[in-house]
Design a protein around this motif. Structure first.
Motif, short mmCIF file in Angstrom:
data_model
loop_
_atom_site.label_atom_id
_atom_site.label_comp_id
_atom_site.label_asym_id
_atom_site.label_seq_id
_atom_site.Cartn_x
_atom_site.Cartn_y
_atom_site.Cartn_z
N GLY A 178 -1.93 -2.44 3.02
CA GLY A 178 -1.02 -1.41 2.58
C GLY A 178 -1.03 -0.19 3.48
N VAL A 179 -1.29 -0.40 4.76
CA VAL A 179 -1.48 0.69 5.69
C VAL A 179 -0.87 0.28 7.03
N VAL A 180 -0.30 1.24 7.75
CA VAL A 180 0.17 0.95 9.10
C VAL A 180 -1.01 1.11 10.06
N LEU A 181 -1.30 0.07 10.79
CA LEU A 181 -2.48 0.08 11.65
C LEU A 181 -2.17 0.45 13.09
N LEU A 182 -0.97 0.13 13.55
CA LEU A 182 -0.63 0.37 14.95
C LEU A 182 0.72 1.07 15.00
N HIS A 183 0.86 1.98 15.96
CA HIS A 183 2.21 2.45 16.23
C HIS A 183 2.69 1.76 17.50
N ALA A 224 0.68 -11.87 12.43
CA ALA A 224 -0.64 -11.77 11.81
C ALA A 224 -1.02 -10.31 11.59
N VAL A 225 -0.75 -9.48 12.60
CA VAL A 225 -1.10 -8.07 12.44
C VAL A 225 -0.28 -7.45 11.32
N LYS A 226 0.99 -7.81 11.28
CA LYS A 226 1.81 -7.28 10.19
C LYS A 226 1.27 -7.73 8.83
N GLN A 227 0.83 -8.98 8.78
CA GLN A 227 0.25 -9.48 7.54
C GLN A 227 -0.97 -8.65 7.14
N LEU A 228 -1.79 -8.34 8.12
CA LEU A 228 -2.95 -7.50 7.83
C LEU A 228 -2.52 -6.14 7.32
#
Lengths: 295, 295
Positions: B44-49, B35-39
DNA sequence: AAGCCCGATACCGCGTTGGTATCGTTGCTG
DNA sequence: CAGCAACGATACCAACGCGGTATCGGGCTT
């Protein structure tokens, strides 16, 4: 309570009609009915009172409409802020109802080839806002129609479409090659609500036959106008229509000025990407004009 | 961008750990990753490292976290306003992490039998807010634990649970009938962040062994605490645990005061429905005490 | 009274969601 | 340095939800 349901509900309230709302949402009516009912059971409240002539919001529905509008807009702004914070390069293309939606996808394809790193989003605006959100920054570049109040907005004309009416095939006027507004004087007509861009409004309301106010109910959006055609056998005014459902014909109007399709952007936000999109759009029409000359 | 994904993302950011976030959301880790990857692809942005030790938000992730928090809260308030406008009768029950969640559903069942017209909603609050939202009106009645700052809040004690630790079955202390805080002095411990209710905070931080600061990492929520148990082999402090995964045991602590489960409501909002729920809760425990006396 | 338009319902195929099992990688530790 | 353990990612699967088509019931209109 998901954004999807809120979007649906907003459309139904604004159109006051499940079928038209479904058309605006590019879906069919039954799932929309179900979705609204789902929202109602989720909230434990009746949001709309249904009648044979259409639907209207209950007090709770009015409350939700206001809340949903703000929530959806805030979500859109949030998205913009997040992508900006992430350094993502995004181009948001606004289209007017679905005028230019088809050309938008076509232009977006070539744009994507030229700028693979840029993600493209579409935003389909109400017919009441010819800027499709340029002024409040919701949109980077718009494919819309002139004329409208373009202070602070740069426009380039792509092509000029004749304005006509859509008629059922069995309409008594369907066989005609051309029509004039007087031929349609007694029909329901569409009229933009107050508060819309005055230039835009006078242009389209000028389409009212023989200077009279509409004889039939006031229709507010192009979707609605199209649907009025589809389901009421009445007429709708529309620029050149690309795909037309079976049993419908399009007849040009002789006494309406042609409607120019333009690419537009906020002058102060003119970035290289926006310029690039505008150039692609202009080139596409220049070349197509060129090719049509060669043929 | 749907509310579901925003809720998930907020949980992951706050827990800084996919697994703990999944536990908090009552789901498993893989769908949450997806789900997070879908977000991320949607924006179009990396949200977490990601790292082997956990996850942290990128700048864009931080931006989205702030936006999502406000959006989610506004949605909650919007829901409240709409149901109020619709005259819907709703009772929102707050629970503390999942302390009292199980009893909450049980009590809600009898409440629903007595008031079929009232729709019931649950709101599971962070362990950092013992009022679970009573003060800002997000919740009508709470099943929570004393002690906390109860000015303006009415509470009734339902039962008192001994406080203990959860241990892996192969822990060297797992066989003991009882433990004291000194037995656990060298373990990771959980501690509430600053800014939480001071009474509440001193109570739980008072659980720190032998008056020392925690030897291990600071753990912030009961979920996290429980998960620390599950995955690190370290200890967590918890009131009486009802269902325990295989391979874990619960051992009472002799030198921790028992933790009372209470039903609580904002005194000024004490409506007949809230009173009714409180009575049902008290009656349930009175009767169960009575029955246990008869057995 | 007949026809029509609108929303509701029934039913269906497919995509998405959440589940279990497992993998690759990365710190930690003896 | 080798083994291990924990974390997130991936693969695969069952079930539900969503949107589609076909059809119904009920008010207005004529």
């Amino acid at each position: 309570m998901e954004f999807r349901l809120l979007r649906y509900f907003v459309a139904v309230v604004e159109e006051r009609h499940f079928g038209r709302a479904a058309a605006r949402l590019h879906m069919t009516q039954p799932p929309l009915s179900r979705a609204v009912k789902q929202l109602e059971t989720d909230l434990g409240v009746v949001l709309l009172h249904r009648s044979a002539t259409g639907v209207g919001p209950t007090p709770a529905g009015n409350a939700l409409y206001a809340e949903a509008r703000t929530l959806l807009e805030q979500a859109e702004r949030a998205r913009a802020r997040v992508t900006a914070a992430g350094g993502a390069v995004t181009l948001t293309i606004g289209t007017l109802a679905d005028s230019g939606g088809e050309t938008g996808t076509r232009l977006a394809a070539t744009f994507r080839r030229r700028h693979p790193e840029v993600s493209i989003r579409f935003r389909e605006a109400d017919f009441t806002d010819p800027t499709t959100g340029l002024r409040n920054g919701l949109v980077d570049v718009a494919l819309t129609r002139s004329p409208f109040d373009d202070t602070g907005i740069s426009t380039r004309e792509l092509r000029s479409d004749p304005v006509g009416v859509v008629l059922r095939g069995d309409d008594r006027l369907a066989g005609r090659d051309t029509l004039c507004l007087a031929d349609l004087a007694d029909r329901p007509w569409f009229q933009l609500p107050e508060g819309t861009d005055p230039v835009w409004r006078t242009y389209w309301n000028g389409a009212t036959p023989v200077g009279e106010r509409p004889a039939g109910p006031v229709v507010r959006t192009v979707h609605e106008c199209m649907q009025a055609v589809l389901w009421n056998g009445t007429v709708g005014i529309a620029p050149l229509v690309h795909v037309l459902p079976d049993g419908l014909t399009w007849v040009p109007l002789t006494d309406m000025p042609p409607s120019p399709l333009v690419v537009a952007w906020a002058t102060e936000h003119g970035s290289p990407l926006i310029r690039s999109f505008a150039h692609i759009a202009i080139d596409a029409y220049y070349r197509s004009a060129h090719e049509s000359l060669e043929r």
